[in-house]
Design an enzyme around this catalytic site. Structure first.
Site, PDB file in Angstrom:
ATOM      1  CG  HIS A 155      32.332  44.842  32.618  1.00  0.00           C
ATOM      2  ND1 HIS A 155      32.425  43.467  32.649  1.00  0.00           N
ATOM      3  CD2 HIS A 155      32.543  45.202  31.330  1.00  0.00           C
ATOM      4  CE1 HIS A 155      32.678  43.018  31.423  1.00  0.00           C
ATOM      5  NE2 HIS A 155      32.762  44.053  30.611  1.00  0.00           N
ATOM      6  CG  ASN A 207      40.217  30.187  32.727  1.00  0.00           C
ATOM      7  OD1 ASN A 207      39.671  30.861  33.591  1.00  0.00           O
ATOM      8  ND2 ASN A 207      39.542  29.603  31.761  1.00  0.00           N
ATOM      9  CB  THR A 224      38.751  35.798  31.904  1.00  0.00           C
ATOM     10  OG1 THR A 224      38.036  35.982  30.684  1.00  0.00           O
ATOM     11  CG2 THR A 224      40.199  36.186  31.692  1.00  0.00           C
TER      12      THR A 224
END
Ligand SMILES: [Zn+2]
Length: 247
Positions: A124, A218, A195
């Site tokens: 990103h 996670n 994530t």
């Protein structure tokens, strides 16, 4: 922390030659970054600007209201200098041993590089780079920070400067997608951390993994838990540092 699992994880790392780490927001939150996606972040944003963080971080909003965009952006992304945590540091150490070949991250804070990682694929983009979308001239990030949320403008053509991040409504860069796919395809151990893999494009990339072992770290359950050799529910910094310690 389950010692047997930590020791199994250390063994997996020892036996692997091409490790890739795929990380999400959970890697950064352990550095104490303000998260606009948290309940507080959402509440405060809507209260202050009357719109959601996702709306502010969209390309059309950036173009229509650069003043609000930069006020928000400064507040959540530039105002506090954060430091790499144990997860970033352990990954940089693993890269130095030659086993870890790439870090693929959905975060835009540049903390992996700050910890010393060299091959970081930023899906990103990054808040550490800014440029003019019109004439492509780079704009120093320290100057954006010095403006404290005022709108930075290109010194050559006067256009509004844009952070080198992928906003909502924008596509990921083709070169970045290719680099991520190529790293994942070549890996024999894929470590996924911080994530839930629920958000595009994370899950799509994991499909390219053809290696033996996936290790998932996670706090919450993910749709990939059943495909993983090991699943940790603890903090990623804790798991990685305990594992690296016994290697
Ligand atoms: Zn320009």
């Amino acid at each position: 922390m389950n010692n047997q699992m930590i020791s199994d994880f250390a063994k997996l790392i020892s036996n692997s030659r091409n490790i890739v780490f795929f990380g999400g927001a959970g890697v950064s939150t352990e550095s104490g970054l303000k998260d606009y996606r948290s309940e507080d972040g959402l509440y405060n944003t809507v209260k202050k600007y009357n719109v959601s963080p996702e709306t502010i971080l969209s390309r059309s909003f950036f173009e229509a209201h650069p003043d609000i965009f930069y006020d928000f952006y400064y507040n959540y992304f530039l105002s506090c200098e954060s430091e790499p945590n144990r997860a970033h540091i352990c990954l940089a150490q693993l890269e130095k041993t030659g086993k870890l070949k790439a870090v693929i991250t959905q975060n835009i804070d540049g903390l992996h590089q700050k910890a010393g990682s060299k091959n970081v694929i930023e899906l990103h983009g990054t808040t550490k780079k800014h440029y003019c979308p019109k004439c492509k001239t780079a704009f120093p990030t320290e100057d954006v920070i010095a403006l404290k949320g005022e709108v930075p403008r290109c010194r050559k053509c006067g256009s509004v400067i844009k952070p080198d991040v992928v906003l909502y409504e924008e596509q990921l860069k083709e070169t970045v997608i290719e680099a991520a796919i190529s790293a994942i395809s070549a890996a024999d151990l894929l470590i996924i951390g911080g994530t839930s893999l629920a958000v595009y494009p994370a899950a799509g990339f994991i499909r390219y993994f053809g290696g033996e072992n996936i290790v998932l770290i996670n706090r919450e359950q993910t749709a990939y838990d059943s495909k993983a050799t090991l699943v940790f529910r603890e903090k990623i910094g804790e798991v990685l540092s305990e594992t690296v310690k016994i290697m």
